[in-house]
Design a protein around this motif. Structure first.
Motif, PDB file in Angstrom:
ATOM      1  N   GLN A 174       0.807  -1.223   0.000  1.00  0.00           N
ATOM      2  CA  GLN A 174       0.000   0.000   0.000  1.00  0.00           C
ATOM      3  C   GLN A 174       0.840   1.274   0.000  1.00  0.00           C
ATOM      4  OE1 GLN A 174      -2.651  -0.479   3.366  1.00  0.00           O
ATOM      5  NE2 GLN A 174      -4.323  -1.180   2.051  1.00  0.00           N
ATOM      6  N   VAL A 175       2.157   1.135   0.101  1.00  0.00           N
ATOM      7  CA  VAL A 175       3.017   2.322   0.003  1.00  0.00           C
ATOM      8  C   VAL A 175       2.871   2.917  -1.387  1.00  0.00           C
ATOM      9  CG1 VAL A 175       5.394   3.162   0.094  1.00  0.00           C
ATOM     10  CG2 VAL A 175       4.624   1.409   1.702  1.00  0.00           C
ATOM     11  N   ARG A 176       2.621   4.217  -1.455  1.00  0.00           N
ATOM     12  CA  ARG A 176       2.336   4.855  -2.731  1.00  0.00           C
ATOM     13  C   ARG A 176       3.533   4.787  -3.683  1.00  0.00           C
ATOM     14  NH1 ARG A 176       0.347  10.660  -1.171  1.00  0.00           N
ATOM     15  NH2 ARG A 176       2.005  10.372   0.363  1.00  0.00           N
ATOM     16  N   GLU A 177       3.232   4.554  -4.928  1.00  0.00           N
ATOM     17  CA  GLU A 177       4.272   4.374  -5.935  1.00  0.00           C
ATOM     18  C   GLU A 177       5.123   5.628  -6.101  1.00  0.00           C
ATOM     19  OE1 GLU A 177       6.680   2.439  -8.502  1.00  0.00           O
ATOM     20  OE2 GLU A 177       5.040   1.546  -7.332  1.00  0.00           O
ATOM     21  N   GLU A 178       4.521   6.816  -5.964  1.00  0.00           N
ATOM     22  CA  GLU A 178       5.303   8.045  -6.137  1.00  0.00           C
ATOM     23  C   GLU A 178       6.381   8.191  -5.065  1.00  0.00           C
ATOM     24  OE1 GLU A 178       1.233   9.443  -4.435  1.00  0.00           O
ATOM     25  OE2 GLU A 178       2.010   7.927  -5.839  1.00  0.00           O
ATOM     26  N   LEU A 179       6.134   7.609  -3.885  1.00  0.00           N
ATOM     27  CA  LEU A 179       7.150   7.652  -2.845  1.00  0.00           C
ATOM     28  C   LEU A 179       8.342   6.779  -3.210  1.00  0.00           C
ATOM     29  CD1 LEU A 179       4.855   7.423   0.314  1.00  0.00           C
ATOM     30  CD2 LEU A 179       5.598   9.434  -0.953  1.00  0.00           C
ATOM     31  N   LEU A 180       8.055   5.630  -3.807  1.00  0.00           N
ATOM     32  CA  LEU A 180       9.140   4.763  -4.263  1.00  0.00           C
ATOM     33  C   LEU A 180       9.898   5.408  -5.423  1.00  0.00           C
ATOM     34  CD1 LEU A 180       7.278   1.317  -4.175  1.00  0.00           C
ATOM     35  CD2 LEU A 180       8.747   2.335  -2.432  1.00  0.00           C
ATOM     36  N   GLU A 181       9.150   6.067  -6.290  1.00  0.00           N
ATOM     37  CA  GLU A 181       9.807   6.755  -7.414  1.00  0.00           C
ATOM     38  C   GLU A 181      10.714   7.864  -6.903  1.00  0.00           C
ATOM     39  OE1 GLU A 181       9.901   5.968 -10.508  1.00  0.00           O
ATOM     40  OE2 GLU A 181       8.514   4.279 -10.305  1.00  0.00           O
ATOM     41  N   ALA A 182      10.271   8.564  -5.859  1.00  0.00           N
ATOM     42  CA  ALA A 182      11.106   9.615  -5.271  1.00  0.00           C
ATOM     43  C   ALA A 182      12.379   9.010  -4.695  1.00  0.00           C
ATOM     44  CB  ALA A 182      10.330  10.355  -4.185  1.00  0.00           C
ATOM     45  N   GLY A 183      12.263   7.869  -4.042  1.00  0.00           N
ATOM     46  CA  GLY A 183      13.436   7.207  -3.493  1.00  0.00           C
ATOM     47  C   GLY A 183      14.405   6.782  -4.581  1.00  0.00           C
ATOM     48  N   ARG A 184      13.877   6.225  -5.667  1.00  0.00           N
ATOM     49  CA  ARG A 184      14.745   5.811  -6.783  1.00  0.00           C
ATOM     50  C   ARG A 184      15.401   7.028  -7.437  1.00  0.00           C
ATOM     51  NH1 ARG A 184       9.997   2.582  -7.910  1.00  0.00           N
ATOM     52  NH2 ARG A 184      10.329   0.432  -7.185  1.00  0.00           N
ATOM     53  N   ALA A 185      14.655   8.135  -7.476  1.00  0.00           N
ATOM     54  CA  ALA A 185      15.222   9.348  -8.073  1.00  0.00           C
ATOM     55  C   ALA A 185      16.411   9.847  -7.275  1.00  0.00           C
ATOM     56  CB  ALA A 185      14.148  10.436  -8.158  1.00  0.00           C
ATOM     57  N   PHE A 186      16.434   9.590  -5.971  1.00  0.00           N
ATOM     58  CA  PHE A 186      17.568   9.978  -5.129  1.00  0.00           C
ATOM     59  C   PHE A 186      18.663   8.921  -5.119  1.00  0.00           C
ATOM     60  CE2 PHE A 186      14.414  12.887  -3.282  1.00  0.00           C
ATOM     61  CZ  PHE A 186      15.161  14.055  -3.221  1.00  0.00           C
ATOM     62  N   GLY A 187      18.494   7.868  -5.916  1.00  0.00           N
ATOM     63  CA  GLY A 187      19.530   6.853  -6.047  1.00  0.00           C
ATOM     64  C   GLY A 187      19.497   5.745  -5.025  1.00  0.00           C
ATOM     65  N   SER A 188      18.348   5.501  -4.405  1.00  0.00           N
ATOM     66  CA  SER A 188      18.248   4.463  -3.382  1.00  0.00           C
ATOM     67  C   SER A 188      18.231   3.076  -4.022  1.00  0.00           C
ATOM     68  CB  SER A 188      16.979   4.648  -2.556  1.00  0.00           C
ATOM     69  OG  SER A 188      16.962   5.907  -1.940  1.00  0.00           O
ATOM     70  N   THR A 189      18.864   2.131  -3.359  1.00  0.00           N
ATOM     71  CA  THR A 189      18.796   0.734  -3.777  1.00  0.00           C
ATOM     72  C   THR A 189      17.505   0.108  -3.243  1.00  0.00           C
ATOM     73  OG1 THR A 189      19.941  -0.062  -1.803  1.00  0.00           O
ATOM     74  CG2 THR A 189      21.310   0.592  -3.690  1.00  0.00           C
ATOM     75  N   ASP A 190      17.220  -1.137  -3.670  1.00  0.00           N
ATOM     76  CA  ASP A 190      16.010  -1.812  -3.213  1.00  0.00           C
ATOM     77  C   ASP A 190      16.013  -1.999  -1.690  1.00  0.00           C
ATOM     78  OD1 ASP A 190      14.965  -1.957  -5.742  1.00  0.00           O
ATOM     79  OD2 ASP A 190      15.611  -4.023  -6.120  1.00  0.00           O
ATOM     80  N   SER A 191      17.164  -2.367  -1.147  1.00  0.00           N
ATOM     81  CA  SER A 191      17.230  -2.571   0.306  1.00  0.00           C
ATOM     82  C   SER A 191      17.048  -1.247   1.053  1.00  0.00           C
ATOM     83  CB  SER A 191      18.562  -3.212   0.689  1.00  0.00           C
ATOM     84  OG  SER A 191      19.643  -2.356   0.352  1.00  0.00           O
ATOM     85  N   GLN A 192      17.571  -0.159   0.489  1.00  0.00           N
ATOM     86  CA  GLN A 192      17.397   1.150   1.118  1.00  0.00           C
ATOM     87  C   GLN A 192      15.946   1.616   1.026  1.00  0.00           C
ATOM     88  OE1 GLN A 192      20.345   3.266  -1.128  1.00  0.00           O
ATOM     89  NE2 GLN A 192      21.910   3.079   0.465  1.00  0.00           N
ATOM     90  N   LEU A 193      15.289   1.324  -0.102  1.00  0.00           N
ATOM     91  CA  LEU A 193      13.869   1.645  -0.225  1.00  0.00           C
ATOM     92  C   LEU A 193      13.056   0.892   0.824  1.00  0.00           C
ATOM     93  CD1 LEU A 193      13.314   1.575  -4.110  1.00  0.00           C
ATOM     94  CD2 LEU A 193      13.270   3.581  -2.626  1.00  0.00           C
ATOM     95  N   LEU A 194      13.419  -0.360   1.034  1.00  0.00           N
ATOM     96  CA  LEU A 194      12.700  -1.166   2.017  1.00  0.00           C
ATOM     97  C   LEU A 194      12.886  -0.606   3.424  1.00  0.00           C
ATOM     98  CD1 LEU A 194      11.097  -3.758   2.713  1.00  0.00           C
ATOM     99  CD2 LEU A 194      13.316  -4.919   2.944  1.00  0.00           C
ATOM    100  N   ARG A 195      14.135  -0.298   3.787  1.00  0.00           N
ATOM    101  CA  ARG A 195      14.436   0.136   5.153  1.00  0.00           C
ATOM    102  C   ARG A 195      13.966   1.555   5.435  1.00  0.00           C
ATOM    103  NH1 ARG A 195      19.277   1.004   5.930  1.00  0.00           N
ATOM    104  NH2 ARG A 195      20.220   0.525   3.914  1.00  0.00           N
ATOM    105  N   LYS A 196      14.103   2.440   4.457  1.00  0.00           N
ATOM    106  CA  LYS A 196      13.870   3.857   4.704  1.00  0.00           C
ATOM    107  C   LYS A 196      12.483   4.351   4.293  1.00  0.00           C
ATOM    108  CE  LYS A 196      18.085   4.644   6.170  1.00  0.00           C
ATOM    109  NZ  LYS A 196      18.382   5.121   7.543  1.00  0.00           N
ATOM    110  N   ILE A 197      11.828   3.634   3.394  1.00  0.00           N
ATOM    111  CA  ILE A 197      10.535   4.118   2.891  1.00  0.00           C
ATOM    112  C   ILE A 197       9.413   3.109   3.134  1.00  0.00           C
ATOM    113  CG2 ILE A 197       9.250   4.850   0.844  1.00  0.00           C
ATOM    114  CD1 ILE A 197      11.837   5.972  -0.278  1.00  0.00           C
ATOM    115  N   GLN A 198       9.593   1.881   2.641  1.00  0.00           N
ATOM    116  CA  GLN A 198       8.492   0.917   2.713  1.00  0.00           C
ATOM    117  C   GLN A 198       8.158   0.504   4.147  1.00  0.00           C
ATOM    118  OE1 GLN A 198      10.243  -1.858  -0.211  1.00  0.00           O
ATOM    119  NE2 GLN A 198       8.402  -1.566  -1.450  1.00  0.00           N
ATOM    120  N   LEU A 199       9.157   0.067   4.895  1.00  0.00           N
ATOM    121  CA  LEU A 199       8.880  -0.374   6.261  1.00  0.00           C
ATOM    122  C   LEU A 199       8.361   0.751   7.161  1.00  0.00           C
ATOM    123  CD1 LEU A 199      11.735  -2.950   7.012  1.00  0.00           C
ATOM    124  CD2 LEU A 199       9.311  -3.386   6.600  1.00  0.00           C
ATOM    125  N   PRO A 200       8.961   1.961   7.130  1.00  0.00           N
ATOM    126  CA  PRO A 200       8.393   3.036   7.968  1.00  0.00           C
ATOM    127  C   PRO A 200       6.952   3.369   7.629  1.00  0.00           C
ATOM    128  CG  PRO A 200      10.618   3.606   7.288  1.00  0.00           C
ATOM    129  CD  PRO A 200      10.250   2.379   6.514  1.00  0.00           C
TER     130      PRO A 200
END
Length: 293
Positions: A174-200
Motif C-alpha cells: 500500500q506504500v504509494r508508488e510516487e514515494l518509491l519513485e522519489a526514493g529511486r530518483a535519489f539513487g536508493s537501492t532496493d534494500s534502502q527503499l525497504l528500510r527507509k521508505i516501505q517499512l516506515p
C-alpha cells in the motif's frame, strides 16, 4: 474409524520426521523450552508491585489516565483472584510465541510483498493455517516435541503467525508508488527503499499484525493447556473438568483482562505511528536518508 489416504499420508510424514530427525527435534525442544523457562522465571521474579507500577506508567504514557486506571484495576483484580503466577506463565508463553511469529512472519510478509508467486503460495498456506482447527496442530506437536510448553508454543506460532504475514505484505504493497519513485530518483537501492521508505510507511499495518498475533496467541491459551502449557488456560481447563463455574469464570476473566491490556497497548503503537507520518514530506526525507546511507 479409519483415515483415508490423505490422512495416512499426513501420519506417515509426521512419523518419518519423528523417526529420522528425533535428535534435532529434541535439541530444538530443549532450546525453546529454556527460552520459555527463562522468560517465565524472569517475569515471576519481578515483584507484583513493581510490575503494577511499570505497566500503569506505561499505560499512562501510551493511552492516558483513564486506561492507566483500568490497567491498575485489572492487575489488582488478577492478583486478588490469586492468578498472578498463572498470568506471568501465560504472558511468557504469549511473548515467546509472538516473538518467533514476528521473526518468521515479517520476513515472509516482506518476501510476499516483493514477489507475486511467493505471495500466492503464502496465501494458500496461511489460509490452511488459519482455517485448520487449532486442536489439529496439537497432535503432530505432541508427537514431535512431547508434552509441555514447547509443543504449546509451536502450535501457537502456527496458529498466530498468519495475521502478521498478511498485514506486513498489505502494508508494504500500500506504500504509494510516487514515494518509491522519489526514493529511486535519489539513487536508493532496493534494500534502502525497504528500510527507509516501505517499512516506515507500512509500520501501522505491521503493528496491527502484531496486535492480532498477540490476540490469537492468547486465544490458544485454553487449547494449549490440554498438552501441559500451564498458566491461565490450565486454570480454566480445571474449571471445565470439575464443572466449577467459579474457577472457570475467574480463569476466563483473567484471560480477558490480560487480552484487553495487551490489545490496547500494542494498538497504541500502530495509532501513534500512523499519526506521526503525514505523507510525502516524511517519505521524501526518508528517500534522501536512504540515498545518503
Amino acid at each position: 474409524m479409519n483415515s483415508s489416504i490423505i490422512g495416512k499420508s499426513a501420519e506417515a510424514a509426521v512419523n518419518f520426521l519423528f523417526q529420522h530427525f528425533r535428535g534435532g527435534f529434541d535439541a530444538f525442544s530443549a532450546a525453546l523450552g529454556a527460552v520459555v523457562k527463562l522468560l517465565e522465571d524472569g517475569l515471576g521474579a519481578v515483584p507484583f508491585i513493581v510490575m503494577l507500577v511499570v505497566l500503569v506508567a506505561f499505560a499512562l504514557w501510551r493511552r492516558g489516565v483513564a486506561f492507566s486506571i483500568f490497567v491498575g484495576i485489572a492487575l489488582l483484580a488478577i492478583h486478588y483472584m490469586g492468578l498472578w503466577a498463572q498470568t506471568t506463565s501465560t504472558l511468557a508463553l504469549v511473548i515467546a510465541a509472538t516473538f518467533f511469529s514476528l521473526v518468521i512472519g515479517v520476513p515472509l510478509g516482506i518476501w510476499g510483498a516483493r514477489n507475486k508467486r511467493v505471495e500466492m503460495v503464502l496465501r494458500s498456506l496461511l489460509d490452511l493455517m488459519q482455517t485448520m482447527p487449532a486442536f489439529v496442530y496439537l497432535i503432530p506437536a505432541v508427537i514431535l516435541f512431547g508434552l509441555g510448553r514447547v509443543p504449546a508454543v509451536i502450535a501457537t506460532i502456527v496458529f498466530a503467525m498468519p495475521p502478521v504475514v498478511r498485514l506486513t505484505t498489505l502494508g508494504i504493497r500500500q506504500v504509494r508508488e510516487e514515494l518509491l519513485e522519489a526514493g529511486r530518483a535519489f539513487g536508493s537501492t532496493d534494500s534502502q527503499l525497504l528500510r527507509k521508505i516501505q517499512l516506515p510507511n507500512a509500520l501501522p499495518s505491521i503493528m496491527a499484525g502484531v496486535n492480532q498475533t498477540i490476540m490469537m496467541a492468547l486465544s490458544m491459551v485454553v487449547v494449549a493447556s490440554m498438552i501441559g502449557a500451564g498458566g491461565l488456560g490450565e486454570y480454566v481447563l480445571g474449571g471445565i473438568q470439575r464443572l466449577d463455574i467459579g474457577i472457570g469464570f475467574e480463569g476466563g476473566l483473567g484471560v480477558v483482562l490480560l487480552a484487553i491490556v495487551l490489545d490496547r497497548l500494542t494498538e497504541s503503537f500502530g495509532v501513534k505511528s500512523k499519526k506521526a507520518r503525514p505523507g510525502a514530506r516524511t517519505s521524501k526525507a526518508g528517500a534522501r536518508a536512504a540515498a545518503r546511507t
